[in-house]
Design an enzyme around this catalytic site. Structure first.
Site, PDB file in Angstrom:
ATOM      1  N   GLN A 126       0.690  -1.202  -0.032  1.00 60.47           N
ATOM      2  CA  GLN A 126       0.056  -0.093   0.191  1.00 60.47           C
ATOM      3  C   GLN A 126       0.921   1.296   0.024  1.00 60.47           C
ATOM      4  OE1 GLN A 126      -2.442   0.458   3.673  1.00 60.47           O
ATOM      5  NE2 GLN A 126      -3.911   1.800   2.665  1.00 60.47           N
ATOM      6  N   GLY A 127       0.721   1.964  -0.811  1.00 61.80           N
ATOM      7  CA  GLY A 127       1.307   3.237  -1.140  1.00 61.80           C
ATOM      8  C   GLY A 127       0.522   4.536  -0.721  1.00 61.80           C
ATOM      9  N   TYR A 128       0.296   4.869   0.302  1.00 61.57           N
ATOM     10  CA  TYR A 128      -0.659   5.912   0.895  1.00 61.57           C
ATOM     11  C   TYR A 128       0.272   7.126   1.678  1.00 61.57           C
ATOM     12  CZ  TYR A 128      -5.371   4.092  -0.207  1.00 61.57           C
ATOM     13  OH  TYR A 128      -6.456   3.753  -0.873  1.00 61.57           O
ATOM     14  N   SER A 129       0.684   6.611   2.920  1.00 62.08           N
ATOM     15  CA  SER A 129       1.351   7.437   3.727  1.00 62.08           C
ATOM     16  C   SER A 129       2.719   7.937   3.026  1.00 62.08           C
ATOM     17  CB  SER A 129       1.895   6.766   5.168  1.00 62.08           C
ATOM     18  OG  SER A 129       0.356   6.407   5.847  1.00 62.08           O
ATOM     19  N   GLU A 244     -10.596  -1.095   5.846  1.00 65.01           N
ATOM     20  CA  GLU A 244      -9.520  -1.333   6.434  1.00 65.01           C
ATOM     21  C   GLU A 244      -9.704  -1.092   7.952  1.00 65.01           C
ATOM     22  OE1 GLU A 244      -4.632   0.200   7.098  1.00 65.01           O
ATOM     23  OE2 GLU A 244      -6.126   1.330   5.463  1.00 65.01           O
ATOM     24  N   SER A 383      -5.064   7.869  12.269  1.00 67.33           N
ATOM     25  CA  SER A 383      -4.973   7.895  13.608  1.00 67.33           C
ATOM     26  C   SER A 383      -6.193   7.954  14.460  1.00 67.33           C
ATOM     27  CB  SER A 383      -4.142   9.202  13.992  1.00 67.33           C
ATOM     28  OG  SER A 383      -4.600  10.071  13.892  1.00 67.33           O
ATOM     29  N   ASN A 384      -5.986   7.549  15.649  1.00 59.53           N
ATOM     30  CA  ASN A 384      -7.449   7.630  16.668  1.00 59.53           C
ATOM     31  C   ASN A 384      -7.879   8.932  16.805  1.00 59.53           C
ATOM     32  OD1 ASN A 384      -7.061   4.676  16.596  1.00 59.53           O
ATOM     33  ND2 ASN A 384      -6.823   4.592  18.731  1.00 59.53           N
ATOM     34  N   GLU A 385      -6.895   9.968  16.770  1.00 66.22           N
ATOM     35  CA  GLU A 385      -7.402  11.230  16.679  1.00 66.22           C
ATOM     36  C   GLU A 385      -8.347  11.781  15.526  1.00 66.22           C
ATOM     37  OE1 GLU A 385      -3.807  10.593  19.470  1.00 66.22           O
ATOM     38  OE2 GLU A 385      -4.309  10.194  17.209  1.00 66.22           O
TER      39      GLU A 385
END
Length: 398
Positions: A126-129, A244, A383-385
Site C-alpha cells: 500500500q502506497g498511501y502514507s 481497513e 490515527s485515533n485522533e
C-alpha cells in the site's frame, strides 16, 4: 437483531474448525503462537492452502472467485483462524485493493489483477502514507504527470508494510494542484520492478524490518494502470480505508491475546501466588475483558447491519479506536505480567532456526515484541485522533 448463532452458522463454524485441524500446518501455527517472525514463504504457504479450498477471498463475491460469505460467516472465520493461531491473510491485495477494483476498476483490470491476487502471482503493498501525509492523506505530494501513454511518478511513500516482499504497489498520487487538495489525487497501480523504484527498509523498535520507504524517481506507469477516473482517487481511498479500519478492530486477535494473557498470569508469581490471583492485576484483566466483550457486541451489531445491506460509516471509526486501544492494553498487561523479562531483547531470537537463546520463559519474548509492534495500531489506518474527528462530524454535528 439476534446476536446468537443460528444452527447453520454453528455448522459453518464446525466446518471451519475441521478445516483448520486438518489443513493448518503445525509448523505455521507454532510460529504464530510463539510470536516468531513470519517470512514471505509462510504467508504464501497459508494463502495457497486457503485458495485451494476457495477460502482466500473471504470478502469477495463468488463471481470474482471469492467465498460469497455473508458478514457473520466472515466474522466466524476470523474468530476461528485466530483461535487456531493461523497466519493472518495479508490484507493489501485481498482485503484492500480487491474490493476497490471490484467497485471502481475497469473490466480489464478486474480480469487481469483479481485472479493474480488469489493465485499469489502478485503481492501488493500500500502506497498511501508519506512524510508529512499520514493521517492527513489529502497532503500527499508524490506526483504523477501525464506524458503521452504514461504517467511519470516522482516522490516518496513511507511505512509501506511488507513492501520488501511486494512486486506491485497501489498508490495515491497527485495528478492536479487545482482546487481542493482532495480533488487532485488519483489511484495508480505500479509495478515495483519498474526502473526508478527503490525500497529501503525501516527497522522498528521491535527489531523487525516490517515497514519500508519506497522512492519513485521518474517511474513510467502506463495510463491503463489508473483506477477509475483521474483526480477521483480520494473517493476510492476513503472506500478502501472504511474496510481497513473495521478490520483493524481485530476482535479475534484481541480474544487470542487475552487468552494468552490469562495463561501467562496463571504461570507468573506475585507474593507467592499466581499473578491472576492478585486482586489489583485481576481487576485490570477483568476491565479489559469487559471492554472487549462490549466491543465484540458492537462489532456484531455492525456486522448485522452490513448483512442487512447497510454500509458501515462512523461505526468503522468507533471499532478502529476501541479495538486498537483494547489490543494495546492487553499487550501492556502481558508485558507487565512477564516482569523483568520484558526488558529490551535480541530480536533475532524470534527468527526460525536462529541460534540465539532468549532470556527468561518462552512466552516473555513474544510479549515484548507484540507490545512494541502494536504501538502502531492506534496510528495506521488513520490515527485515533482523526477517527474521533470523523465520528464528531458524522454523528454530533447537525
Amino acid at each position: 437483531m439476534d446476536l446468537t448463532y443460528t444452527d447453520e452458522q454453528k455448522a459453518f463454524r464446525d466446518e471451519v474448525r475441521a478445516f483448520l485441524d486438518e489443513k493448518l500446518p503445525k509448523r505455521l501455527s507454532d510460529k504464530v503462537a510463539g510470536g516468531k517472525h513470519l517470512v514471505k514463504e509462510d504467508y504464501e504457504e497459508w494463502h495457497a492452502i486457503l485458495n485451494e479450498k476457495g477460502w482466500l477471498g473471504v470478502t469477495w463475491p463468488e463471481e470474482f472467485g471469492g467465498t460469497g460469505w455473508d458478514a457473520v460467516q466472515r466474522h466466524i472465520f476470523e474468530e476461528e483462524t485466530t483461535r487456531a493461531s493461523a497466519p493472518r491473510i495479508v490484507p493489501f491485495g485481498v482485503n484492500m485493493l480487491g474490493p476497490v477494483l471490484m467497485k471502481f476498476g475497469s473490466k480489464e483490470q478486474q480480469d487481469h489483477y483479481l485472479p493474480r491476487i488469489l493465485s499469489g502471482d502478485d503481492w501488493w503493498c500500500q502506497g498511501y502514507s508519506e512524510p508529512g501525509a499520514g493521517s492527513d492523506l489529502a497532503s500527499v505530494k508524490t506526483s504523477a504527470e501525464r506524458d503521452g501513454d504514461h504517467y511519470i511518478v516522482n516522490g516518496q511513500k513511507t511505512w509501506t508494510t511488507l513492501g520488501q516482499y511486494a512486486n506491485k504497489i497501489f498508490c495515491l498520487v497527485r495528478t492536479s494542484k487545482e482546487g481542493k487538495p482532495q480533488e487532485g489525487i488519483s489511484f495508480l497501480l505500479i509495478d515495483m520492478d519498474t526502473p526508478g523504484v527503490e525500497v529501503r527498509p525501516i527497522v522498528l523498535i521491535d527489531g523487525e524490518a516490517e515497514v519500508n520507504e519506497v522512492w519513485f524517481e521518474n517511474v513510467k506507469v502506463p495510463v491503463e494502470n489508473l483506477v477509475g477516473e483521474e483526480n477521483k482517487g480520494w473517493t476510492y481511498a476513503k472506500y478502501l480505508l472504511t474496510h481497513e479500519r473495521t478490520n483493524i478492530a481485530g476482535v479475534g486477535f484481541a480474544n487470542a491475546a487475552l487468552q494468552n494473557l490469562k495463561r501467562i498470569a496463571g504461570l507468573e508469581k506475585s507474593g507467592g501466588k499466581a499473578l491472576i490471583e492478585n486482586p489489583f492485576f485481576a481487576a485490570k484483566m477483568a476491565q479489559v475483558e469487559i471492554d472487549l466483550m462490549a466491543m465484540a457486541t458492537t462489532n456484531l451489531r455492525t456486522i448485522a447491519a452490513a448483512a442487512a445491506g447497510n454500509a458501515p460509516g462512523a461505526e468503522s471509526s468507533m471499532l478502529k479506536i476501541k479495538g486498537t486501544v483494547i489490543r494495546q492494553e492487553i499487550n501492556a498487561l502481558t508485558r507487565q505480567a512477564v516482569g523483568p523479562f520484558a526488558m529490551p531483547f535480541v530480536s533475532e531470537a524470534l527468527d526460525e532456526g536462529a541460534n540465539v537463546e532468549p532470556v527468561g520463559p518462552d512466552y516473555a519474548l513474544p510479549a515484548t515484541q507484540s507490545y512494541f509492534n502494536n504501538r502502531k495500531l492506534s496510528i495506521y489506518g488513520g490515527s485515533n485522533e482523526v477517527q474521533r474527528q470523523i465520528i464528531s462530524k458524522a454523528i454530533l454535528e447537525l
